[in-house]
Every structure is written in C-alpha cells, then in structure tokens.
Enzyme design. Structure first.
Site, short mmCIF file in Angstrom:
data_model
loop_
_atom_site.label_atom_id
_atom_site.label_comp_id
_atom_site.label_asym_id
_atom_site.label_seq_id
_atom_site.Cartn_x
_atom_site.Cartn_y
_atom_site.Cartn_z
N ASP A 1 11.64 55.09 -2.30
CA ASP A 1 11.25 56.46 -1.74
C ASP A 1 9.79 56.84 -2.06
O ASP A 1 8.91 57.46 -1.55
CB ASP A 1 12.03 57.67 -2.23
CG ASP A 1 13.41 57.28 -2.20
OD1 ASP A 1 13.97 56.65 -1.20
OD2 ASP A 1 14.27 57.76 -3.03
N GLU B 1 12.22 51.41 6.19
CA GLU B 1 13.62 51.31 6.31
C GLU B 1 14.10 52.50 6.97
O GLU B 1 13.36 53.60 6.59
CB GLU B 1 14.44 50.98 5.03
CG GLU B 1 15.85 50.94 5.30
CD GLU B 1 16.64 52.11 4.92
OE1 GLU B 1 17.92 51.94 5.21
OE2 GLU B 1 16.04 53.03 4.85
N GLU C 1 18.86 50.25 9.85
CA GLU C 1 20.24 50.26 9.31
C GLU C 1 21.14 50.94 10.18
O GLU C 1 21.23 52.21 10.30
CB GLU C 1 20.27 50.96 7.79
CG GLU C 1 21.71 50.82 7.36
CD GLU C 1 21.92 51.54 6.05
OE1 GLU C 1 21.29 51.99 5.25
OE2 GLU C 1 23.26 51.68 5.72
N HIS D 1 11.63 53.48 1.87
CA HIS D 1 12.91 53.66 2.12
C HIS D 1 13.32 55.07 2.87
O HIS D 1 12.78 56.30 2.31
CB HIS D 1 13.88 53.88 0.58
CG HIS D 1 15.15 54.17 0.92
ND1 HIS D 1 15.55 55.31 0.27
CD2 HIS D 1 16.28 53.49 1.42
CE1 HIS D 1 17.08 55.26 0.31
NE2 HIS D 1 17.50 54.28 1.10
N ARG D 2 13.89 55.15 4.17
CA ARG D 2 14.03 56.40 4.86
C ARG D 2 12.59 56.93 5.22
O ARG D 2 12.10 58.16 5.20
CB ARG D 2 14.60 57.46 4.22
CG ARG D 2 16.08 57.07 3.93
CD ARG D 2 16.83 58.04 3.30
NE ARG D 2 18.04 57.56 2.75
CZ ARG D 2 19.07 58.43 2.08
NH1 ARG D 2 18.94 59.87 1.99
NH2 ARG D 2 19.88 57.77 1.33
N HIS E 1 20.10 59.82 8.48
CA HIS E 1 20.68 59.17 7.42
C HIS E 1 22.49 59.46 7.56
O HIS E 1 23.30 58.71 7.47
CB HIS E 1 20.28 59.51 6.08
CG HIS E 1 21.31 58.46 5.16
ND1 HIS E 1 22.30 59.32 4.39
CD2 HIS E 1 20.96 57.55 4.30
CE1 HIS E 1 22.90 58.42 3.38
NE2 HIS E 1 22.02 57.36 3.61
N ASP F 1 17.58 54.87 9.06
CA ASP F 1 19.20 54.73 9.51
C ASP F 1 19.35 55.31 10.77
O ASP F 1 18.62 56.11 11.09
CB ASP F 1 19.80 55.78 8.39
CG ASP F 1 19.06 55.37 7.05
OD1 ASP F 1 19.85 54.43 6.46
OD2 ASP F 1 18.54 56.26 6.45
N LYS G 1 24.35 52.97 10.74
CA LYS G 1 25.11 53.79 9.98
C LYS G 1 26.39 54.07 10.45
O LYS G 1 26.69 55.03 11.36
CB LYS G 1 24.69 55.22 9.65
CG LYS G 1 23.54 55.09 8.53
CD LYS G 1 23.94 55.06 7.32
CE LYS G 1 23.08 55.14 6.17
NZ LYS G 1 23.34 54.45 5.04
O1 G3P Z 1 19.08 50.02 2.97
C1 G3P Z 1 19.71 50.17 1.83
C2 G3P Z 1 19.88 51.68 1.60
O2 G3P Z 1 19.20 52.40 2.50
C3 G3P Z 1 21.26 51.85 1.68
O3 G3P Z 1 21.57 53.24 1.03
O4 G3P Z 1 22.28 55.70 1.42
O5 G3P Z 1 19.94 55.11 1.36
O6 G3P Z 1 21.22 54.40 3.47
P1 G3P Z 1 21.41 54.61 1.82
CA CA Z 2 19.64 53.20 4.49
#
Ligand code: G3P
Ligand code: CA
Length: 238
Positions: A230, A33, A110, A6-7, A48, A35, A112
C-alpha cells in the site's frame, strides 16, 4: 524484486481510484494491482468489495447497480475530504490511461468473484483486453477462484494468470500448474510454507500485502518476483 502498488498507492490515496493509480505510476512502481467487480449492466468496475459502503457514499451491492448509477457515487471522500469527487473507475478507463503512458508497467487485475459469482465476467474481461494492442506482456489476471482461472484458460490459454492463495493450506496448486499459471500470489505464511518453497521452484511468487520495511528486507533474500504494498513510496526507497 518488483514493487507493485496494491489497489494503487492506497496508503495515501483512496484505493482503486484513478488518483491512486496515477500517483503510483508517478512514483515509478513496476506494477499496479487492482480489483474488479461487475455491475448489473455488465460493466467491469474497479472496486475491492462486493458492497459499496466501505469505499463510497452509497449502500448496497455492486451487482445491483448500473454503471451509470455507480458513477454518481463519491469514491474518495471516505478516505479524506480532499479526495471527494473521485469516482469508481471502469476497468476500461484504467486500461485507456495505462496505454497512454510512456512507461509500460505490469497491471495485475484481480477478479473478485470468490464471494459473488459474476456470470460471464471472464468473457467480458478477455473481450475488453483483446481490444487493446500489446496487452499480453504486461497484464496478469489473478483470482482466488480456481474455477475462474480455468475459465480464462479455456477462453484464451495464453493469458498470464496468477493463482491467489492465503496461508499454507492450499490444495489447488497442482490444478493451477496444470492450467499454466505464471505466478502464485500468496501472503507471508504461504511464502514460508513448504508449499510456498515448492511453488517458488516452478512459478514466480508475488507476496501481498507488505507494508513493513523489515519484512521487505526478509523478502529480498528470498526468491520473490514482486511485493504488493500500500506504500510503494516507502518500499521503492529501500
Ligand atoms: O492480490 C493480492 C491481494 O490484493 C489480495 O487481497 O483483499 O487486498 O484483494 P485483497
Ligand atoms: Ca486484490
């Protein structure tokens, strides 16, 4: 069940930077993943927040800077001084890097665009993606904005799309199915809701953001395609 960083490997490296992506890849994750936001001059950049102050040494909105200006900023020192000098990546830089790797992994992009509307973001993204070979199987575009997913669908109906949802209250799922989303990305509360259970019979479910090993074990017994974490280092070992 797949493990997505994640990120990037954001538990131990500055989120949404090249080092976070590279270290995640080296760990052997199934996917990454990230953003995206858009600069004043129309570059898709990997960050993000709509504002830059949390993760860089600058102040202001991404939309008010040119890409060249944003590249001057330090996107690593906020996390730890040893990462000072990391830059905000252009999405193109990440795509170039991934296409050079031997192992093909999933890239979840993603958009944003729920808070600030970036005019033409979807067109920019798809034009960029179309400039790469064989991207279709390993790229998934996600958004909390059903309008944005619909726009993507209008431009290219075959792009892999994922609807992002939070909690059990969500009234856009039928519309999401109508535009053939491949996945729903939801949190734990969505997963255990009635809508979550119904959704899992129709499309793949990915769960964010799971940093707890006990929760991971709960998910293993459910019909979940991927978890976003994470700390992929902890989850891969489980
Ligand atoms: O893709 C799911 C998650 O990344 C969404 O929340 O705020 O971490 O981008 P956030
Ligand atoms: Ca995200």
């Amino acid at each position: 069940m797949y493990i997505y960083a994640h990120r990037g490997f954001s538990g131990e490296y500055p989120e949404n930077t090249m080092i976070a992506f590279q270290r995640a890849y080296e760990l052997g994750v199934d996917g990454i993943e990230l953003d995206i936001q858009m600069t004043k001059d129309g570059e898709l950049v990997v960050i993000h927040d709509e504002c830059i102050e949390r993760t860089t040494d600058g102040i202001g909105h991404v939309k008010d800077f040119s890409f060249r200006q944003l590249r001057q900023l330090d996107a690593g020192g906020w996390f730890h001084p040893r990462f000072a000098g990391e830059r905000i990546p252009a999405l193109a830089e990440v795509l170039d890097w991934l296409s050079d790797q031997k192992r093909s992994i999933i890239l979840n992009i993603e958009l944003k665009n729920g808070i600030i509307h970036y005019d033409g973001m979807e067109e920019k993204l798809l034009t960029l993606l179309h400039s790469y070979r064989s991207w279709r199987h390993h790229i998934v575009c996600s958004s909390f904005s059903i309008g944005s997913l619909y726009r993507i669908h209008q431009i290219d109906p075959h792009v892999n799309k994922a609807m992002l949802v939070e909690g059990s209250q969500c009234d856009v799922l039928d519309f999401a199915y109508a535009i053939n989303v491949k996945e729903i990305h939801g949190d734990w509360n969505f997963l255990v809701s009635q809508k979550g259970e119904e959704a899992s019979k129709k499309v793949g479910i990915c769960v964010y953001t799971v940093n707890d090993k006990f929760l991971l074990h709960e998910l293993i017994n459910r019909d979940v395609k991927a978890v976003m974490t994470d700390f992929p280092n902890h989850m891969i070992k489980e």
